[in-house]
Structure formats: C-alpha cells, structure tokens
Design a protein around this motif. Structure first.
Motif, short mmCIF file in Angstrom:
data_model
loop_
_atom_site.label_atom_id
_atom_site.label_comp_id
_atom_site.label_asym_id
_atom_site.label_seq_id
_atom_site.Cartn_x
_atom_site.Cartn_y
_atom_site.Cartn_z
N SER A 52 12.19 14.93 -5.84
CA SER A 52 11.23 14.07 -6.55
C SER A 52 10.89 14.41 -7.83
CB SER A 52 10.15 13.99 -5.58
OG SER A 52 10.39 13.30 -4.13
N ALA A 53 10.18 13.62 -8.41
CA ALA A 53 9.55 14.06 -9.70
C ALA A 53 8.76 12.88 -10.43
CB ALA A 53 10.78 14.09 -10.75
N ALA A 54 7.68 13.35 -11.29
CA ALA A 54 7.03 12.56 -11.94
C ALA A 54 6.95 12.71 -13.39
CB ALA A 54 5.42 12.74 -11.31
N LEU A 55 6.93 11.62 -14.25
CA LEU A 55 6.93 11.87 -15.59
C LEU A 55 6.25 10.90 -16.29
CD1 LEU A 55 8.50 13.01 -18.15
CD2 LEU A 55 9.98 11.15 -17.84
N VAL A 56 5.34 11.08 -17.20
CA VAL A 56 4.53 10.43 -18.12
C VAL A 56 4.99 10.23 -19.41
CG1 VAL A 56 2.24 10.26 -18.93
CG2 VAL A 56 2.52 11.48 -16.92
N LEU A 57 5.15 8.92 -19.83
CA LEU A 57 5.67 8.59 -21.20
C LEU A 57 4.53 8.17 -22.08
CD1 LEU A 57 8.54 5.95 -20.42
CD2 LEU A 57 8.73 8.37 -20.80
N ARG A 58 4.09 8.92 -23.13
CA ARG A 58 2.87 8.80 -23.78
C ARG A 58 3.38 8.20 -25.18
NH1 ARG A 58 -1.69 9.97 -21.66
NH2 ARG A 58 -1.86 11.51 -20.02
N GLY A 59 2.64 7.26 -25.62
CA GLY A 59 2.89 6.95 -27.23
C GLY A 59 2.07 5.71 -27.47
N GLU A 60 2.15 5.36 -28.84
CA GLU A 60 1.07 4.39 -29.30
C GLU A 60 1.60 3.03 -29.00
OE1 GLU A 60 1.08 4.75 -33.40
OE2 GLU A 60 3.20 4.34 -33.79
N ALA A 61 0.81 1.90 -29.06
CA ALA A 61 1.33 0.73 -28.67
C ALA A 61 2.38 0.22 -29.48
CB ALA A 61 0.22 -0.42 -29.16
N GLY A 62 3.47 -0.34 -28.94
CA GLY A 62 4.77 -0.88 -29.64
C GLY A 62 5.87 0.18 -29.80
N ILE A 63 5.62 1.53 -29.38
CA ILE A 63 6.54 2.62 -29.44
C ILE A 63 7.69 2.45 -28.86
CG2 ILE A 63 5.86 4.28 -28.00
CD1 ILE A 63 6.34 4.82 -31.85
N GLY A 64 7.81 1.65 -27.59
CA GLY A 64 9.11 1.44 -26.80
C GLY A 64 8.77 1.93 -25.51
N VAL A 175 -0.60 11.35 -5.86
CA VAL A 175 0.77 11.38 -5.03
C VAL A 175 1.65 12.16 -6.05
CG1 VAL A 175 2.63 9.60 -4.40
CG2 VAL A 175 0.14 9.05 -3.88
N ALA A 176 1.65 11.80 -7.36
CA ALA A 176 2.70 12.37 -8.20
C ALA A 176 2.59 14.09 -7.88
CB ALA A 176 2.42 12.07 -9.82
N ARG A 177 1.43 14.45 -7.88
CA ARG A 177 1.29 15.97 -7.75
C ARG A 177 1.59 16.53 -6.73
NH1 ARG A 177 -3.74 14.50 -10.46
NH2 ARG A 177 -3.58 15.02 -12.90
N ARG A 178 1.67 15.70 -5.69
CA ARG A 178 2.11 16.13 -4.28
C ARG A 178 3.76 15.99 -4.03
NH1 ARG A 178 -0.99 19.43 -3.98
NH2 ARG A 178 -0.62 19.86 -1.89
N LEU A 179 4.40 15.40 -4.91
CA LEU A 179 5.69 14.98 -4.50
C LEU A 179 6.75 16.19 -4.78
CD1 LEU A 179 6.29 11.80 -6.61
CD2 LEU A 179 6.35 11.79 -4.25
N HIS A 180 7.59 16.43 -3.92
CA HIS A 180 8.57 17.55 -3.96
C HIS A 180 10.17 17.47 -3.56
CE1 HIS A 180 9.21 21.88 -4.60
NE2 HIS A 180 10.00 21.74 -3.55
N ALA A 181 10.22 17.00 -2.22
CA ALA A 181 11.56 16.83 -1.72
C ALA A 181 11.58 15.29 -1.11
CB ALA A 181 11.76 17.87 -0.69
N GLU A 182 11.40 14.33 -1.57
CA GLU A 182 11.08 12.76 -0.87
C GLU A 182 12.36 11.62 -1.56
OE1 GLU A 182 7.24 14.99 -0.88
OE2 GLU A 182 8.68 14.32 -2.57
N SER A 183 12.77 12.32 -2.78
CA SER A 183 13.67 11.38 -3.34
C SER A 183 13.04 10.07 -3.92
CB SER A 183 14.95 10.95 -2.44
OG SER A 183 15.68 11.95 -2.01
N VAL A 184 11.76 10.46 -4.54
CA VAL A 184 10.98 9.70 -5.16
C VAL A 184 10.59 10.01 -6.70
CG1 VAL A 184 8.54 8.68 -4.91
CG2 VAL A 184 9.79 9.01 -2.91
N VAL A 185 10.88 8.97 -7.38
CA VAL A 185 10.66 9.23 -8.86
C VAL A 185 9.43 8.29 -9.37
CG1 VAL A 185 11.29 8.82 -11.37
CG2 VAL A 185 12.63 10.13 -9.44
N LEU A 186 8.26 8.78 -9.90
CA LEU A 186 7.00 8.18 -10.48
C LEU A 186 7.22 8.25 -11.94
CD1 LEU A 186 5.87 7.91 -7.40
CD2 LEU A 186 3.84 8.14 -8.66
N VAL A 187 7.41 7.26 -12.79
CA VAL A 187 7.21 7.15 -14.03
C VAL A 187 6.10 6.28 -14.71
CG1 VAL A 187 8.50 6.73 -16.51
CG2 VAL A 187 9.63 7.55 -14.32
N PHE A 188 5.22 6.91 -15.54
CA PHE A 188 3.93 6.16 -15.95
C PHE A 188 4.17 6.13 -17.70
CE2 PHE A 188 2.78 8.83 -12.37
CZ PHE A 188 1.84 8.08 -11.70
N ALA A 189 3.83 5.02 -18.06
CA ALA A 189 3.87 4.69 -19.26
C ALA A 189 2.33 4.32 -19.72
CB ALA A 189 4.62 3.35 -19.84
#
Length: 940
Positions: A52-64, A175-189
């Motif tokens: 499992s993993a969690a990822l935060v995409l950070r960027g200004e408005a319109g950046i993609g 939830v994102a901080r508790r993920l480890h071995a569940e085959s779950v991916v959280l991606v935040f923009a």
C-alpha cells in the motif's frame, strides 16, 4: 492537459525522480511527464505486489495535478478505482467527500466489525445512533478499503483535497498513515499553498512548471496564427511552465497582440491572470447564460437535474444558455466546469443579488425530505438579513450533523444560525452553541471570537455561565491551565440558581483543574476552590460524582486524613462499576488519581481497566491515551514491565493516530524503574519543562518523583535526595509527593542525612497510617527499617515483605527484599543476605528493572556469590510493533481485534505476525506466550 516536470520526492521521504533535460512524452503522450508517470507507475506496481502507499501531489492551480490523476486512472487496468473531489462550497458538510469516495464500496460496510460498521453508517447518515468518534470512523474506512483491496488493488483518487470537508480530510489522512500491506493506493491532489497540515508527513511529489522547451511545444499546439517572438517569450515567462496558463492565456489575446505584441502587460499573480482570463470569457457571454453559470457555481453537488429545476424557476432557457457556455461548463447528467478556477471566477463575478437569487432558486428546487441540510444551507445563503425560520432550519441541520459526528458541520450551521438571529438573547445562545462546536472541532480562535459575540448579546445568566466554562476549556487546552479555575468557579456560581446538577459538575471541574495545576495553581488556590466546592448547593438525589465532589472538597480544605473515609466510599463505587457509563467516562481518570493517592493499587487497577474498557466500547478513542497511560503506570508498580511497555506502545500508536500530545507518565515511570537513564532523563526534562510552561504542577511533581526512583536504582543517592525533596515539597498534591517521601528516606539514609530522613519518615507515616493499605504500610515499614537497628530493623523488613506480598505492588516488594539483603550484608549475615538478595535479583531481573537488579547483583558479589548479568531475551529481536502485536495475539485477540486496538488493517496485522513467526521460529499463535518475557499480559 500536459504535465509539468517535478523536482521529485522530497529528500528522505521516498524515491527521487530527476528532472528531464530534454522534451519528452510519457507512454500516454504527455509532454515532459516521464518522471511523474514513472512515480505513479511505481505505486501501481507496488499495489499489484500487495503493498500500500499514499502520495500527495502538490502544486499551484492549473499545474496539471488533475491530469496526473487521469493518467493513473488510465493505467489502472485490473484494479478497482474510486474517486472523490473536494468542492470549496461543500467544505462545511461533514463526511461529504468521504461518502463520495466510499459510495461504491458501501456494500462492504455490513462485513465490518460491529462498532466500526455502526460508526461509519451513522457518519454517512445510513442509520441513526450516537455520534461516532471520528477515529472509529477512520478505523472503519481503513477496514473498508483494506477489504475492498483484498481481491484486486484499490486505487483511491482524491482531487482538490484542499477543499475536502474537515472530517473527510482528517479521516483520509488517518487512513493514509495506517496503510501498509493492503494493496490500497491513495493519491491526493492538493493546491499550493496548502490550507493546513492535515496531510503533513505523507510522501509528496511536488508538481512544478514545465521546462521551457516543453512549454514552447505546448504553446505552439494551441496558437494557430502568427506569434511574435517577443510575445512568445513573454507568455512563456509569465506562465512559468503552468500548462493551464499556456493553454488559456493566449485565448484572451487579440490577433494584433499575438502577432506584434501590441497589448497591455499583466502585473497580477499567475492564478489571478488565469482566473481573470476566465472572467473575460464569462463577461462576454449573454446575461441569461451568466445567470445559469451563477446558479451552477452556487451548487457544489453538480446535480444537472437540480440545476435545470432551479433555472426554470429563474425563467432561464437552459438548453440555449448551456450551449453558449459549452467552452467553460458542460451540462449532461452532471454539471462540470472546465476548471475549478472557472467556478470560483463565475461565483466571484456574480453580484450579491444574483447569488441570493441563485441560492433561493436552488433551495426551492430541493426536496426538503430528501436533502433538508443542503436546502437549509442554500436558504441561509439566500437570506438578505435575519430570518428566524431559516435559523431554526439550520439548528435542525446541526442536530442531524451532530448525530453523524460531523462537528465541523455543526459549527458551520450554528454559526450561520447565530448570524441570522434577530433577538439578542437568542443570538447569544446560538453563538455559544456554535463556539462549543468550534471548540470540539479544535478551532479555538474562532470559538473565542464567537464567545466574544455571545458576550455582547447581552447573554442571560445561563449563557454567561456557558461562556465562562468554554473560556476555561480553551485556556486549559491551549496550555493556560492556571486560567481555568477562576472561570469555572464563576460559571459554577452562576449556575447555582439555575441548574444544581450542572453547578456541582462545574465545581468538580474546577476542583480537577486545581488538582492538576497543583503547586502552580494561581488564585483561586486549593483552599478557595475547596471552600467554594464545599458550599455548593446540595442535590436532591446524590450521585457518585456528588460524593466525589464532597470528598475532594474535604481533601482540599482539611487535608489528607479527614478525607480518606469519604474517598474510600466513592472510590468503591467507581471501582465496583456502580457509576453510569457517561459519568464514568468523564471522571474515572480522576478516580484513578485518588486511588493512587490512597495507596490502593488494586482499585487503581480496577478503575483504570474499567476506564479503558468503556472507552473502547463507547468508541471515545480521543480519551484512550490518558486511560491507557494510567493503566501503564499500574503495570509498572506491579512489576509487569513488559505489559507496561506494550500498553505504552499502544499509547504512542493511538496518540500518533489521533494527534494527541499528552504527558508521558507511563513511559517515564517505566524508564525510571528500568534504570534506562538516557531515556528517563529526556522524559523528565521534557515533562518538567512543559508542565511548568503550561501550569501542570502535578506533572512536574510526578517527574521529580520518578527522577528520585531512577537515581535510587542507579545508587546515586545524593541526586535522588535532591529530586525526592523537590517532589515531596508539595504534600497537598495527590500521589507522587507521598511516594517521593519513601524515596527521600532511602536516599537520605544512604547519604548520611539522618535528620532529613527522619523528617521524611514522620511525614510519610502521617498518611500511610491513615491509608492503612498493605502497600502504604509495607512501604512505611521498610522506610522505618532503614532508620532502625538490630531486631527492630529486621522485624520491620519482615513486616514490609509480608505486607507487600499481599499486594500487586511487586516492584516495592522486590525493593524490600533488596533493602533487607543490603542491611544483612552490613550485619555480616552473609547466608541470610544471599537468600534475600537472590529473591530480589531474580524478581528485578525478571521484571526488567535493570538498575535495581544491578544493585542486587553487586550486593550478591559482596557476599561471594557469582551472578551473571542479565541476558537479552529472544523477543528483543522483534521490533516494538511486532512485539506489541505478538503480545496481543498471545492474549488470544484475533487479527481484526488487534487491528482495531492498534489502528491497523487485519491484512497488516497478518503481515506482521508472519514476520513474528519467522523471527521466533514458531508456527502457531499458541507458542507466542512462551517466547515472550514473563509479565507480558496486556489486560489493558
């Protein structure tokens, strides 16, 4: 949309993806996005491998950022994908974003453990019930996602996470901080700058501007006519590689400007320029089209049918207007704007009259039975001034939100209700209600501002009392604990003529505040608070809490001795379970404090264990760390140091999960008894510093007491004497000052300060004789023996051992054997000394009380015994979390039960247990207890 190159993951947080130096396209044809796409591909690869993993995409408005989420969606073949997007105007509707994400998974709710199932169903409004603890909701979502990822990877995409409602954002971060071995991916923009630190600590992928070469390639793709090189360079420079700017800014340039550069330069920030470009295009549309867009922007749901009904009420030709708006907004089964900046630009350009008209039409188009809360919110936005009918609707919405556990929504509804209230007294009451909700949501400054509004009401006496109580709560929470007692006393006095039960509870809160403030309490002090509590009006039907108040009033006014009979009675009620659950939840921690003060470890254990149990059953997880910490200290006194360590690890786990930051009394007690000097000193220094800063005198005294225990174990008696004196100085405080007297007698006796030792013994005897427990009298006996000689000393040592053998206080029992043995060495009775020291050394070594065990070992060597140093047990090969899980599994808990205890999914628990089995060389859970240190039971 194209995707800007990234600087890669932040150092130390994950894999780094270097910036491309030549124009490149991803396998999906995205210009310059090879590195970002590789990062997302890695997440998918890990999920398919069971990680499992969690990822935060950070960027200004319109950046993609949104386009990166689309790329991940396109690559997620063989995976299940769920999506959600935050909407700015929906930020006050609790769990709205979470429900959006979890809606496709709700069939799995019935398979969750009962408390989790009920909490999530209540939060989503699927059933009614007691408002759920938000951490129990978080655990339920963790279980739901883990189960959904059991058969195929689950990919969760959350766009515009900066606009998630608070409850959803906190839950998903949990939830994102508790993920480890569940085959779950959280991606935040998330748009920069971040609104808060909710997602702090998660792996981040900053999304930055395109390199210049890629920017030129993208610009060329949208400009079809002549383009002056100077204009090209300016657009490239102004856009700073922002894809949306590259796509949209040229649209607003006239041909002459593009071809020859004859235009006006922009001085606004890039996001403002893009938004202004959208505004230009909106302003060029027909009036009816703009009205349709205003109405669409006013509704966060994007329900096309609702928009059509509202538009018809406004007399708008929907088809014609939608056709004109097609480049900026589409209207099919739902409403979609080209970009969130379009929505915000449209709503901003609308006049107040247009906004109110749109909200009024939307409210009239919503079925009051199906969605009363959204209807009430639109009515509130449409109201031009005070409106009691709408305020009442908002209060009803607040109650429904409270039942779902959405405290932020409660605060928002009530704050708006207050604003719409004409009657000053009623407005003041609603402002206090809103402040209460803000306080519970952790928004202390907004709560204080609402209290100022309430105080200007003018408020009635009941409302004034509530204002004082809330101000006290804010002061205490913000580390200004010494400000709380006077506010609580003022509130209690106001309540005396209005609500006797509430007045007495508020007096009890004032008493508790001054107890924890201890010697750092300012005016009013112990005597004044005790006198006020003693004068509280009598209840018609006394409850256990009334008896507790009366007993503590005597303790504060008259001292230890006169209060003991009353405290014993009330402590019996709390330890026997005769107190209702809600009262127990509120006051069992204080009951533990008075049990400790009474030298009664058995009843301290009972109230601590009951406190933990009812917190777990009630799902009031925010209260759990303090209750567990009390239980950990009980384990330390009982010599169950392995169990204490397990409970302390759970305290750390729960505290990290819920963001709690409490004094580490359990960890401090454990480190002191073990003699782990470096860890203990760090905890002592931190506790003294923070306790002094925040006015928590009792915590400072506890730290000094454990400092004395540490130094007595290390045989540094002069330092122990100084620390014990500091703790014993404040005898009016509870518990620790009297334990410190025993440490002072030992340290002073060993340092030759006999006068100081005799004085401490006399003080100790005054309370131990009144207490009368075997723990108290046993400690007094060996303390008195230290200052006695011959047969009198021996008789006292034997009395101490006999009394302490009848208790759970095994550390003091082992120390009694140690002191007796050391005395026998001095008496040159080597055989008798060895017998006592053997018992002491075996007990202390088994407990893990290393410093005291080393004292016993040195004494044994002095009488000619050969004793090896303690060896490391097998279980030390386990990590702290593995050991914790192993102990719980050894106690018979299932994987699901362990996961609920430690805020982990059952998949992660199973993964850890496989590692435990491998490290310990076992094949069954039944073998675990035999591989762990004795005393590792975890009843907490």
């Amino acid at each position: 949309m194209v995707h800007p190159a990234s600087a890669g993951y932040r150092p130390g947080r994950g894999r780094s993806y270097p910036r491309s130096v030549t124009p490149s396209r991803s396998s999906a044809g995205l210009i310059g996005r090879r590195n970002e796409c590789q990062a997302l591909d890695d997440l998918l690869e890990g999920a398919r491998a069971g990680r499992s993993a969690a990822l935060v995409l950070r960027g200004e408005a319109g950046i993609g950022k949104t386009e990166l989420l689309k790329y991940l969606l396109e690559q997620s073949s063989g995976s299940r994908v769920v999506r959600a997007a935050g909407v700015q105007s929906e930020m006050e509707l609790s769990y709205a974003g979470l429900h959006q994400l979890c809606a496709p998974l709700l069939a799995g709710v019935d398979h969750l453990p009962g408390p989790q199932r009920d909490a999530l169903a209540t939060a989503f409004g699927l059933r009614t019930g007691v408002a759920p603890d938000r951490f129990l909701v978080g655990l339920a979502v963790l279980s739901l996602l883990a189960d959904a990822g059991g058969n195929q990877p689950l990919i969760c995409l959350i766009d515009d996470a900066q606009w998630l409602d608070q409850a959803s954002a906190l839950t998903l971060a949990f939830v994102a901080r508790r993920l480890h071995a569940e085959s779950v991916v959280l991606v935040f923009a998330v748009r920069e700058p971040p609104p808060d630190e909710t997602l702090a600590g998660l792996t981040e992928l900053p999304v930055e501007g395109l390199p210049e070469r890629d920017s030129r390639t993208l610009l060329d793709s949208v400009v079809t006519g002549p383009l002056d090189q100077r204009v090209r360079d300016r657009i490239i420079a102004e856009s700073r590689g922002n894809p949306l700017a590259l796509l949209e800014l040229p649209r607003g340039r006239i041909a002459a400007e593009l071809a020859g550069g004859f235009g006006h330069p922009e001085a606004r920030p890039l996001s403002s320029q893009i938004e202004r470009e959208f505004l230009r295009r909106v302003e060029s549309l027909p009036a009816e089209t703009r009205r349709l867009m205003f109405t669409a922007a006013a509704d966060p749901v994007g329900d096309a049918r609702l928009l059509k009904r509202a538009a018809e009420r406004l007399g708008i030709d929907v088809d014609a207007a939608a056709s004109e708006a097609s480049e900026l907004m589409t209207l099919h089964t739902d409403v979609r704007f080209r970009h969130p900046l379009v929505r915000s630009a449209v709503y901003r350009v609308a006049s107040l009259t247009d906004r109110q008209s749109a909200h009024r039409a939307l409210a009239a188009s919503i079925d009051a039975d199906l969605d009363p809360d959204r209807r009430a919110w639109h009515l509130a936005q449409a109201a031009p001034g005070p409106d009691e009918d709408v305020a009442v609707e908002l209060e009803r919405s607040a109650e429904r939100a409270r039942a779902r556990g959405g405290i932020a929504a409660v605060a928002a509804f009530l704050e708006r209700a207050s604003e719409l209230t004409h009657d000053p007294a009623r407005r003041s009451q609603r402002a206090v209600d809103a402040a209460q909700a803000k306080f519970q949501a952790g928004a202390f400054e907004p709560a204080a501002a609402l209290l100022a509004t309430a105080r200007a009401g003018p408020p009635d006496e009941l409302t004034r009392a509530r204002i004082d109580v809330l101000h006290a709560g804010i002061a205490f929470t913000q580390g200004r604990g010494t400000e709380a007692p006077p506010l609580l006393l003022a509130a209690a006095r106001r309540l005396e003529q209005l609500d006797v039960a509430a007045a007495r509870e508020t007096y009890l809160e004032a008493v508790a505040a001054v107890i924890f403030a201890g010697h750092l309490a300012r005016s009013p002090g112990w005597q004044e608070v005790g006198e006020a509590a003693r004068g509280a009006p009598r209840p018609q039907v006394p409850r256990a809490t009334d008896e507790l108040l009366d007993a503590l009033a005597v303790r504060l006014m008259d001292g230890y001795g006169p209060s003991v009979p009353m405290i014993e009675r009330v402590l019996g009620a709390f330890s026997d379970g005769d107190v209702p659950v809600q009262e127990s939840l509120r006051w069992l921690l204080l009951a533990g404090v008075i049990a400790a003060d009474l030298w009664d470890l058995e009843r301290w254990n009972l109230v601590a264990a009951r406190h933990v149990t009812i917190i777990r059953e009630a799902g009031a997880l925010s209260e759990l760390p303090l209750a567990l910490d009390s239980s950990a200290v009980v384990h330390v006194f009982a010599g169950e140091l392995a169990a204490a360590e397990s409970v302390i690890e759970e305290v750390r786990t729960v505290s990290a999960a819920i963001g709690s930051n409490q004094p580490p009394f359990g960890a401090l007690a454990l480190a002191a008894v073990r003699g782990h000097e470096r860890e203990a000193r760090m905890l002592i220094d931190a506790t003294v510093s923070e306790g002094t800063q925040y006015g928590q005198g009792l915590g400072v005294t506890v730290a000094h007491c454990h400092h004395a225990v540490l130094c007595n174990g290390l045989a540094r008696y002069e330092e122990a004497m100084t620390a014990a004196q500091a703790a014993a100085e404040h005898q009016q405080e509870f518990g620790a000052p009297r334990w410190a007297l025993a440490e002072l007698v030992e340290a002073a006796a060993r340092s030759g300060a006999s006068e100081l030792a005799f004085g401490a013994l006399e003080q100790l005897s005054e309370t131990t004789q009144v207490s009368g427990t075997d723990w108290a009298l046993g400690v007094e006996a060996y303390s008195r023996a230290l200052l006695s000689e011959g047969d009198a000393a021996e008789s006292l040592y034997r009395e101490a051992i006999e009394r302490l053998s009848r208790t759970r206080v095994r550390v003091n029992l082992a120390r009694a054997h140690l002191l007796y043995g050391e005395w026998l060495v001095q008496e040159n009775r080597r055989v008798d000394a060895r017998a006592q020291l053997d018992v002491s050394h075996e007990m202390l070594s088994r407990f893990g009380a290393d410093a005291f065990a080393e004292r016993a070992r040195r004494a044994l060597q002095a009488v000619g015994a050969k004793v090896g140093k303690r060896t490391v047990t097998t279980s030390t090969a386990l990590t702290a979390q593995e050991a914790q899980i192993a102990r719980l599994a050894g106690d018979g808990l299932t994987n699901t039960e362990i996961g609920a205890r430690l805020f982990l999914s059952h998949h992660t628990v199973e993964w850890h247990l496989r590692k435990v089995f491998s490290k310990l060389g076992i094949a069954s859970r039944r073998e675990i207890p035999s591989m762990l240190p004795q005393g590792a039971a975890t009843s907490a």
